[in-house]
Design an enzyme around this catalytic site. Structure first.
Site, short mmCIF file in Angstrom:
data_model
loop_
_atom_site.label_atom_id
_atom_site.label_comp_id
_atom_site.label_asym_id
_atom_site.label_seq_id
_atom_site.Cartn_x
_atom_site.Cartn_y
_atom_site.Cartn_z
N LYS A 62 0.91 -1.30 -0.18
CA LYS A 62 0.03 0.06 0.09
C LYS A 62 0.87 1.24 0.05
O LYS A 62 2.24 1.26 0.09
CB LYS A 62 -0.94 -0.07 1.12
CG LYS A 62 -1.91 -1.21 1.25
CD LYS A 62 -2.81 -1.17 2.37
CE LYS A 62 -3.66 -2.17 2.34
NZ LYS A 62 -4.69 -2.29 3.42
N THR A 117 -4.87 -7.38 10.84
CA THR A 117 -4.99 -6.17 10.17
C THR A 117 -4.69 -4.91 10.79
O THR A 117 -4.07 -3.86 10.71
CB THR A 117 -6.67 -6.11 9.78
OG1 THR A 117 -7.02 -7.31 8.82
CG2 THR A 117 -7.03 -4.86 9.14
N ARG A 159 3.32 -6.36 9.60
CA ARG A 159 2.51 -5.31 10.29
C ARG A 159 2.81 -5.31 11.90
O ARG A 159 2.92 -4.10 12.33
CB ARG A 159 1.04 -5.64 10.36
CG ARG A 159 0.53 -5.44 8.85
CD ARG A 159 -1.02 -6.03 8.81
NE ARG A 159 -1.58 -5.68 7.54
CZ ARG A 159 -2.58 -6.41 6.90
NH1 ARG A 159 -2.92 -7.71 7.70
NH2 ARG A 159 -3.06 -6.12 5.85
N HIS A 164 -2.03 -5.43 1.62
CA HIS A 164 -3.15 -6.37 1.42
C HIS A 164 -2.91 -7.71 0.69
O HIS A 164 -1.85 -7.68 0.17
CB HIS A 164 -4.15 -5.53 0.44
CG HIS A 164 -5.06 -6.45 -0.18
ND1 HIS A 164 -6.53 -6.77 0.36
CD2 HIS A 164 -5.15 -7.29 -1.10
CE1 HIS A 164 -6.96 -7.39 -0.13
NE2 HIS A 164 -6.60 -7.78 -1.29
#
Length: 138
Positions: free
Chosen positions: A12, A94, A105, A118
């Site tokens: 992203k 997420t 992450r 993603h």
């Protein structure tokens, strides 16, 4: 039945802006996944709505669309043994605050809405998403 799979991954705009592309792609490759296609682009709202079709109309969608169209991203197809579940495990949950250390992450994420990557969540999504981003591969 083969357990070789393809999955779509987006790095992203926050990953691109923070210059994490090489680190993230290197992690996928170190896990044995192969990059089959890759493109750097800035997308418009039309592509964003197609890609995130199941999210359109939800309370968070406007912010998601604004973010995903805010700058360049990298779309890529990864291939390998159980690629979908492997990539999702490597990415982490997420919400970056809940992602475990050692995940993308968990190690690099700063907030829930700007969560770096993603990845397709199942075979059907992978085929649909690959068809949207790389139609020549379907």
């Amino acid at each position: 039945m083969s357990d070789e799979e393809r999955t779509l991954v987006l790095l992203k705009p926050d990953a691109v802006k923070r210059r994490l592309m090489g680190e993230i792609i290197g992690r996928y490759e170190a896990k044995g996944l192969t990059v089959r296609a890759m493109e750097l682009s800035t997308i418009d709202t039309k592509i964003a709505r197609k890609h995130y079709a199941e999210h359109v109309g939800r309370d968070y969608y406007a912010a998601l669309e604004e973010f995903i169209t805010s700058g360049p991203l990298v779309a890529m197809v990864l291939e390998g043994r159980r690629a979908i579940s492997v990539v999702r495990a490597m990415n982490g949950t997420t919400d970056c605050a809940e992602a475990l250390p050692g995940t993308i992450r968990g190690d690099f994420g700063t907030e829930k809405n700007h969560n770096l990557v993603h990845a397709s969540d199942c075979l059907e999504s992978a085929e649909r998403e690959i068809g949207l981003w790389f139609p020549h591969l379907v």
